[in-house]
Design an enzyme around this catalytic site. Structure first.
Site, PDB file in Angstrom:
ATOM      1  N   LYS A  91      -1.972   2.573  -3.895  1.00 12.64           N
ATOM      2  CA  LYS A  91      -1.192   1.589  -3.631  1.00 12.64           C
ATOM      3  C   LYS A  91       0.308   1.661  -4.563  1.00 12.64           C
ATOM      4  CE  LYS A  91      -3.041  -1.438  -0.215  1.00 12.64           C
ATOM      5  NZ  LYS A  91      -4.438  -0.720   0.150  1.00 12.64           N
ATOM      6  N   GLU A 113       2.200  -9.893   0.357  1.00 12.55           N
ATOM      7  CA  GLU A 113       1.236 -10.450   1.013  1.00 12.55           C
ATOM      8  C   GLU A 113      -0.171  -9.515   0.729  1.00 12.55           C
ATOM      9  OE1 GLU A 113       3.523  -9.114   3.441  1.00 12.55           O
ATOM     10  OE2 GLU A 113       2.829  -7.228   2.914  1.00 12.55           O
ATOM     11  N   SER A 380      -8.638   7.508  -1.326  1.00 11.05           N
ATOM     12  CA  SER A 380      -7.513   6.684  -1.662  1.00 11.05           C
ATOM     13  C   SER A 380      -7.848   5.747  -2.748  1.00 11.05           C
ATOM     14  CB  SER A 380      -7.134   6.091  -0.197  1.00 11.05           C
ATOM     15  OG  SER A 380      -8.221   5.420   0.285  1.00 11.05           O
TER      16      SER A 380
HETATM   17  C1  LIG Z   1      -5.097  -0.527   1.207  1.00 10.39           C
HETATM   18  C2  LIG Z   1      -6.102   0.698   0.889  1.00 10.39           C
HETATM   19  C3  LIG Z   1      -6.156   1.473   2.170  1.00 10.39           C
HETATM   20  C4  LIG Z   1      -5.450   1.330   3.501  1.00 10.39           C
HETATM   21  O1  LIG Z   1      -4.090   1.460   3.455  1.00 10.39           O
HETATM   22  P1  LIG Z   1      -3.301   2.585   3.975  1.00 10.39           P
HETATM   23  O2  LIG Z   1      -1.919   2.025   3.799  1.00 10.39           O
HETATM   24  O3  LIG Z   1      -3.673   2.653   5.637  1.00 10.39           O
HETATM   25  O4  LIG Z   1      -3.408   3.632   3.015  1.00 10.39           O
HETATM   26  C5  LIG Z   1      -6.980   2.627   1.953  1.00 10.39           C
HETATM   27  N1  LIG Z   1      -7.469   2.863   0.948  1.00 10.39           N
HETATM   28  C6  LIG Z   1      -7.478   2.197  -0.153  1.00 10.39           C
HETATM   29  C7  LIG Z   1      -8.351   2.375  -1.396  1.00 10.39           C
HETATM   30  C8  LIG Z   1      -6.835   0.681  -0.054  1.00 10.39           C
HETATM   31  O5  LIG Z   1      -6.840   0.068  -1.360  1.00 10.39           O
END
Ligand SMILES: *Cc1c(COP(=O)(O)O)cnc(C)c1O
Length: 399
Positions: A91, A113, A380
């Site tokens: 993010k 948000e 992610s």
């Molecule tokens: C917020 C989040 C996601 C999901 O968000 P996307 O916009 O679909 O990428 C995925 N993995 C993590 C670690 C997150 O914090």
């Protein structure tokens, strides 16, 4: 150096995307678009973005060969390590880009948000770095569940507003943030958490997250001499997925896979599998796929991964579903817990529950791919935030 991106209003034959916002937001959305186009072509802006990605967020993140996981599944598996990014998830790429844009536009206040708090924390953290005051809308129920993230945001100097309306969760917080923006368009920038919402947000967030794919493509070619066979990402709204897919979408031979939450599974309606079970509709400023009833009322969703617990999906992924360019699979909470434990034990990496969805889909799919296939999985974020939840759920894992 990132490629300039073609801004897209509509995606696919169904024309997903568009701007379905209150009239009072149309002018500021046009202002965001114009400024973003200028910024992308402005060497100084792009340099500043890339410098903060490097020195504040710690880019480039590595691609790692997951040797023991590969041995277990008989296919070569590589991990793109967004879990190593400052803030603990991808993010940060988007909040740095968007807050730099807010400054570029001359805005002096930022709103966001947040559901579980991850996007709120990333926005507050970046606001502190850039000297921009941040206010975060968060559902009352989520505030109770995510006390430490509220404390983090406050430490970064952000103000957290509790939203009691509706279910007191993410979609209600988004509604409140949009209401705030309508009354404060003059000085305020709305930092959106994923590649969704009204134009130009889906394309803009994709641009900021395309750094994941841009790096990963070069890294895997350097390591293996070729492109990967398949790329895997988890899907909440879709930002890490379109970010890593962006570098491979024109490579017809590279298969793209998205993992979304099947929740408790067993045909229960406690899930958030929008791409496998959703239908076309309009919500949060966009035409896309949503989980909704026949009257178009948006459903309450469930996933063990708070970051995936959203009843919609960004328009580009909806179009990729229709065209078949990407394949989507649903992963249950239970499969997620197993993937979470497995990566920890085999590779010494605790993945976020969200990322564990992508890992579960990758290991489930591995056997269907050629024996010499190379799989690239986007991790992610890191899973420290999920430890308590893991031990809590462990009791419900079948042997
Ligand atoms: C917020 C989040 C996601 C999901 O968000 P996307 O916009 O679909 O990428 C995925 N993995 C993590 C670690 C997150 O914090």
């Amino acid at each position: 150096m990132l490629k300039e991106l073609e801004l897209q209003v509509r995606f696919g034959d169904q024309g997903y995307g568009g701007i379905y916002s209150s009239e009072s937001l149309i002018a500021v959305l046009a202002e965001v678009e114009t400024s973003f186009r200028e910024a992308m072509a402005d060497r100084k802006f792009v340099d500043q973005f890339e410098e903060l990605l490097r020195t504040f967020a710690g880019r480039a993140t590595p691609v790692m060969f997951a040797e023991r996981l590969s041995d277990k599944y008989g296919r070569t598996i590589f991990l793109k390590r967004e879990d190593l990014l400052h803030g603990g998830a991808h993010k940060t790429n988007s909040t740095i880009g968007q807050l730099l844009l807010a400054k570029y536009m001359g805005k002096t206040r930022v709103i966001a948000e947040t559901g579980a708090g991850q996007h709120g924390v990333a926005t507050a953290m970046t606001g502190a770095k850039l000297g921009l005051p941040v206010e975060v809308y968060m559902g009352a129920v989520d505030i109770e569940r995510q006390r430490t993230n509220v404390k983090r945001m406050e430490l970064f100097g952000a103000q957290v507003h509790s939203v009691a309306s509706g279910g007191g969760i993410l979609k209600d917080a988004i509604n409140e943030a949009m209401r705030d923006w309508i009354t404060n368009v003059g000085d305020t920038y709305h930092c959106f958490g994923t590649a969704a919402g009204p134009y130009p947000y889906p394309s803009m967030v994709k641009y900021f997250q395309s750094v994941i794919g841009h790096e990963a493509r070069a890294q895997i070619i350097e390591m293996t001499g070729k492109l990967p066979t398949a790329v895997f990402a988890c899907i909440g709204g879709g930002s890490n997925a379109v970010g890593i897919f962006s570098a491979f979408e024109d490579d017809g031979d590279v298969r793209l896979f998205g993992a979304e939450p099947a929740g408790v599974g067993n045909d229960s309606d406690r899930h958030a599998a929008t791409l496998t079970k959703g239908s076309p509709g309009v919500f949060h400023g966009m035409h896309s796929l949503f989980l909704q009833n026949t009257e178009g009322q948006i459903a309450n969703t469930h996933s063990i991964a708070a970051g995936l617990d959203y009843p919609g999906v960004g328009p580009e992924l909806a179009a990729m579903r229709d065209s078949g360019r990407a394949t989507f699979g649903a992963v249950t909470d239970e499969e997620t817990l197993r993937a979470f434990a497995e990566l920890s034990a085999l590779e010494g990496i605790i993945p976020a529950f969200e990322s564990a969805h992508a890992l579960a889909l990758a290991t489930r799919t591995a056997g269907d791919l050629d024996p010499d296939a190379a799989l690239l999985v986007c991790v992610s974020g890191r899973g420290d935030k999920d430890l308590d939840e893991y031990w809590h759920y462990l009791g419900s894992l079948s042997a």
